[in-house]
Design a protein around this motif. Structure first.
Motif, mmCIF file in Angstrom:
data_model
loop_
_atom_site.group_PDB
_atom_site.id
_atom_site.type_symbol
_atom_site.label_atom_id
_atom_site.label_comp_id
_atom_site.label_asym_id
_atom_site.label_seq_id
_atom_site.Cartn_x
_atom_site.Cartn_y
_atom_site.Cartn_z
ATOM 1 N N ILE A 29 76.878 21.058 10.426
ATOM 2 C CA ILE A 29 75.842 20.027 10.506
ATOM 3 C C ILE A 29 75.344 19.679 9.097
ATOM 4 C CG2 ILE A 29 73.623 19.377 11.484
ATOM 5 C CD1 ILE A 29 75.896 19.756 13.509
ATOM 6 N N ILE A 30 75.764 18.521 8.608
ATOM 7 C CA ILE A 30 75.253 17.945 7.368
ATOM 8 C C ILE A 30 74.951 16.478 7.654
ATOM 9 C CG2 ILE A 30 75.730 17.354 4.966
ATOM 10 C CD1 ILE A 30 77.702 19.624 4.833
ATOM 11 N N TYR A 31 73.744 16.060 7.366
ATOM 12 C CA TYR A 31 73.397 14.659 7.582
ATOM 13 C C TYR A 31 72.446 14.202 6.482
ATOM 14 C CZ TYR A 31 69.034 16.433 9.682
ATOM 15 O OH TYR A 31 67.841 17.076 9.909
ATOM 16 N N THR A 32 72.118 12.925 6.487
ATOM 17 C CA THR A 32 71.252 12.355 5.454
ATOM 18 C C THR A 32 69.898 12.026 6.053
ATOM 19 O OG1 THR A 32 73.182 11.381 4.373
ATOM 20 C CG2 THR A 32 71.031 10.544 3.721
ATOM 21 N N ASP A 33 68.873 12.539 5.423
ATOM 22 C CA ASP A 33 67.483 12.320 5.829
ATOM 23 C C ASP A 33 66.908 11.192 4.971
ATOM 24 O OD1 ASP A 33 64.520 12.838 5.038
ATOM 25 O OD2 ASP A 33 64.727 13.900 6.936
ATOM 26 N N VAL A 34 66.310 10.193 5.620
ATOM 27 C CA VAL A 34 65.797 9.019 4.914
ATOM 28 C C VAL A 34 64.374 8.727 5.366
ATOM 29 C CG1 VAL A 34 66.159 6.568 4.400
ATOM 30 C CG2 VAL A 34 68.126 8.054 4.805
ATOM 31 N N SER A 35 63.506 8.458 4.393
ATOM 32 C CA SER A 35 62.159 7.965 4.684
ATOM 33 C C SER A 35 62.080 6.521 4.223
ATOM 34 C CB SER A 35 61.098 8.799 3.957
ATOM 35 O OG SER A 35 61.108 10.136 4.418
ATOM 36 N N ALA A 36 61.476 5.666 5.031
ATOM 37 C CA ALA A 36 61.397 4.246 4.696
ATOM 38 C C ALA A 36 60.005 3.720 4.995
ATOM 39 C CB ALA A 36 62.438 3.454 5.482
ATOM 40 N N TYR A 54 63.182 -0.657 1.180
ATOM 41 C CA TYR A 54 62.173 0.077 1.939
ATOM 42 C C TYR A 54 62.316 1.592 1.820
ATOM 43 C CZ TYR A 54 62.055 -4.575 4.061
ATOM 44 O OH TYR A 54 61.984 -5.929 4.254
ATOM 45 N N ILE A 55 63.425 2.075 1.283
ATOM 46 C CA ILE A 55 63.680 3.514 1.234
ATOM 47 C C ILE A 55 62.810 4.167 0.156
ATOM 48 C CG2 ILE A 55 65.403 5.282 0.699
ATOM 49 C CD1 ILE A 55 67.495 3.481 1.969
ATOM 50 N N THR A 56 62.084 5.177 0.557
ATOM 51 C CA THR A 56 61.235 5.921 -0.392
ATOM 52 C C THR A 56 61.843 7.264 -0.777
ATOM 53 O OG1 THR A 56 59.957 6.811 1.475
ATOM 54 C CG2 THR A 56 59.139 4.795 0.418
ATOM 55 N N SER A 57 62.695 7.817 0.078
ATOM 56 C CA SER A 57 63.371 9.073 -0.260
ATOM 57 C C SER A 57 64.647 9.181 0.561
ATOM 58 C CB SER A 57 62.479 10.289 0.000
ATOM 59 O OG SER A 57 62.248 10.464 1.386
ATOM 60 N N LYS A 68 61.114 7.511 9.804
ATOM 61 C CA LYS A 68 62.124 8.489 9.382
ATOM 62 C C LYS A 68 63.445 8.111 10.043
ATOM 63 C CE LYS A 68 61.698 12.116 7.655
ATOM 64 N NZ LYS A 68 61.991 12.604 6.285
ATOM 65 N N LEU A 69 64.511 8.049 9.224
ATOM 66 C CA LEU A 69 65.844 7.751 9.724
ATOM 67 C C LEU A 69 66.759 8.917 9.399
ATOM 68 C CD1 LEU A 69 64.725 5.000 8.041
ATOM 69 C CD2 LEU A 69 66.752 4.040 9.099
ATOM 70 N N TYR A 125 62.911 12.158 14.066
ATOM 71 C CA TYR A 125 63.362 10.860 13.563
ATOM 72 C C TYR A 125 63.074 9.727 14.554
ATOM 73 C CZ TYR A 125 65.676 13.677 10.070
ATOM 74 O OH TYR A 125 65.919 14.566 9.059
ATOM 75 N N ASP A 126 62.735 8.578 13.980
ATOM 76 C CA ASP A 126 62.488 7.387 14.788
ATOM 77 C C ASP A 126 63.780 6.724 15.230
ATOM 78 O OD1 ASP A 126 59.425 6.924 14.516
ATOM 79 O OD2 ASP A 126 60.091 7.323 12.464
ATOM 80 N N ILE A 127 64.818 6.884 14.434
ATOM 81 C CA ILE A 127 66.080 6.215 14.740
ATOM 82 C C ILE A 127 67.214 6.977 14.058
ATOM 83 C CG2 ILE A 127 65.815 4.641 12.776
ATOM 84 C CD1 ILE A 127 67.281 2.500 14.388
#
Length: 632
Positions: free
Chosen positions: A470-477, A456-459, A410-411, A437-439
């Motif tokens: 607070i607004i950020y982007t959540d990424v699964s890879a 590698y990004i799945t979502s 998770k990024l 998150y991992d990173i």
């Protein structure tokens, strides 16, 4: 089955081949005449060598040279301005009646691609190939006079089985009629003279400077002396070797890579924008002849480098040159040349890739390319700042990918200043965030990072929390399977296409694609209505007015605006990014702002237009905006 032979209709094709519809410049006729003369001289030179040494002992060859003088190639260009007569003469191999019938009179039939030339078994790659160069003279003339005599050396090589006639010929070629008239002449010396009367419209442009400049423009090297005579003025042009003007390599931030191998010679330059003035436009030559100065059209510039220039000569007949010589075919040879250029950069920066990072694009354009070796170098050259194991580190993109290979992770992408704000002001929620998150990846080179992470990004989705700003982007890879970024080079995305955690009309992202960019939620009801009707100019203007009013309230959230400012959809002023825009957007809208938008819509559109444009249900409420945007 019936068949039809396809033939070249000279009456239709010749005017096209002899016009600027075919050649990029009318000056090309000088290039074609010079190249034909060089080929004729070089073929005779090669045959002289064969005749003198290949089947004779060296002593015998020396004795024969006392009878037959050593051949010294020569080309003469003469222009008589009074009579507007231009002649180009060489002492090369010459042509005879057979050549006149089988090659000169047949447009598209070249002696240099024929069995006759192949049988000579010469170690020479001619410039001529397509057999149409002489027709370029009809751009500036209505007729061509050819005087030529074949040299007897053509019959002395060991492999000649059918001796050729060396009787001289004189021919007149009339462009309009498409006919060639010829007779046996009295010419005594081997070689060819081409004479053309210049059309009055072109004559004023031709002088000594024009002839010399044109030859130097097209020719990187001039291996045979060309003696130019304009009326009584004379000049000799001779450049047997390439003379490169290398830019100053000592300047900080400039890398000039000298190239010298079996295929290429010249240089490749990578530099900062401030050094752009040191470089002229890139030029590409083949066999010392200009291919093109519009090298970007050929796609030879690596797109991942911002400032790039080169001067290169392909030593052999490698590229398939266009028939008009004004470019090259888009085929596997051009792709191979592009790979050669990429390899030159890899060889220069492979041991210290981080020094290349300063010259790379910031990712707004495509960084990942179709060549995996170049992608490997780029991924090692670009550094990103990440938060990993409770500390901030700056590492190459390749290091990040290698560090998580074989894992699902998770990024989160969060602007660095916003991350600091989150950590200092919301310690409890920040703790939950950091455990998830991992990173954490910050904004430095974020566009490049996403390009390499795309396989590698799945979502990917926005996260809007209850904490103001607070607004950020959540990424699964998923990095459990190694993938090549080149396969995804056109598919990377910098942000989610939509978000539906809340039905808000828009948000301010912190992705730095623009100093102040509103991201419109295409799943919001009002956004969909405006998008469906955007073909109408009034709707496009209204949408721009609404968006710009939101921007201006974010930028000036300390002041009160009583109503929507209708400025026709144009930007009021430019602005600079001072801090994360999502922080600046806290309490930026008055509670009655949705009512102001509705009042503006009612004022802007008539009832008939609202019905025709499909805007009947266009109505804003506070729920269309993030709750911490609305002033308490």
């Amino acid at each position: 089955m019936k068949s039809i032979d396809v033939e070249l209709v000279k009456s239709n094709m010749l005017p096209m081949l002899a016009s600027q519809r075919f050649y990029a410049s009318w000056k090309a006729f000088i290039r074609e005449l010079v190249l034909n003369a060089i080929d004729a001289c070089n073929v005779r030179q090669a045959l002289e060598w064969s005749w003198g040494t290949e089947f004779l002992e060296m002593e015998q060859a020396n004795q024969m040279r006392e009878v037959r003088q050593i051949y010294e190639p020569r080309i003469d260009i003469t222009y008589d301005s009074t009579n507007r007569i231009l002649t180009v003469e060489d002492n090369g191999i010459g042509i005879n009646e057979y050549d006149l019938k089988h090659y000169v009179a047949k447009i598209g039939e070249s002696y240099y691609t024929s069995r006759d030339f192949e049988n000579q078994q010469l170690q020479y790659e001619p410039f001529s190939y397509y057999g149409i160069g002489l027709s370029s003279c009809f751009t500036v003339s209505k007729a061509i006079l050819i005087e030529s005599k074949k040299d007897r050396v053509i019959n002395t090589a060991w492999n000649v089985s059918n001796p050729q006639d060396t009787a001289p010929v004189m021919a007149k070629w009339f462009g309009e009629s498409g006919q060639i008239e010829y007779v046996i002449s009295q010419r005594q010396t081997p070689g060819t003279r081409i004479t053309i009367p210049i059309k009055p419209s072109y004559a004023p442009y031709i002088d000594m400077a024009f002839i010399v400049k044109t030859i130097n423009h097209y020719m990187l090297t001039i291996p045979i002396p060309i003696h130019v005579k304009y009326d009584v003025e004379e000049k000799c042009i001779y450049k047997p070797k390439v003379q490169w003007n290398y830019p100053l390599n000592e300047l900080v931030g400039m890398n000039v890579i000298r190239v010298e191998n079996n295929l290429l010679e010249g240089y490749v330059a990578i530099y900062h924008p401030k050094h752009r003035g040191y470089f002229q436009k890139s030029t590409l030559y083949q066999q010392g002849v200009l291919v093109t100065e519009s090298t970007d059209v050929l796609g030879l510039k690596p797109a991942w480098i911002d400032n790039f220039s080169y001067q290169l000569n392909i030593k052999t007949r490698f590229l398939n040159i266009n028939i008009s010589r004004d470019g090259a075919a888009f085929d596997e040879k051009l792709i191979e040349l592009r790979q050669y250029i990429g390899q030159i950069i890899i060889d220069a920066f492979g041991q210290s890739p981080l020094t290349l990072g300063q010259y790379l694009s910031d990712g707004r354009s495509r960084l990942v390319c179709e060549y995996e070796a170049e992608n490997e170098l780029i991924s090692r050259a670009i550094r990103v700042i990440v938060y990993l194991k409770e500390r901030e580190v700056e590492v190459p993109i390749k290091t990040v990918i290698n560090g998580f290979t074989g894992r699902r992770i998770k990024l989160a992408f969060m602007q660095r200043a916003l991350f600091t704000h989150y950590r200092e002001n919301y310690p409890y929620d920040y703790g939950q965030f950091i455990d998830k998150y991992d990173i954490i990846v910050f904004e430095q080179n974020i566009r490049a990072f996403w390009q390499f992470m795309t396989p590698y990004i799945t979502s990917m989705e926005y996260v809007m929390g209850d904490m103001p700003g607070i607004i950020y982007t959540d990424v699964s890879a998923d990095l459990t399977v190694a993938k090549t970024a080149a396969s995804y080079r056109n598919d990377y995305v910098l942000r989610p296409e939509y978000y539906d955690l809340d039905p808000v009309f828009c948000l301010v992202s912190n992705e730095l694609t623009d100093p102040m960019e509103l991201v419109i939620n295409t799943h919001n009801r009002n956004a969909m209505l405006l998008q469906r009707a955007e073909k109408y100019k009034k709707v496009r203007i209204a949408r721009a007015v609404i968006i710009e009013n939101i921007k201006q309230r974010i930028l000036g959230n300390a002041s009160r605006w009583n109503s929507i400012i209708d400025f026709g959809g144009e930007l009021v002023h430019q602005y600079e990014l001072e801090k994360p825009m999502s922080l600046q957007a806290q309490w930026c809208l008055e509670r009655d702002f949705p009512d102001e938008i509705n009042a503006y819509i009612a004022k802007t559109f008539t009832d008939r237009e609202i019905a025709d444009y499909g805007l009947t249900s266009l109505y804003f409420t506070r729920k269309d905006f993030i709750k911490w945007w609305m002033a308490p």
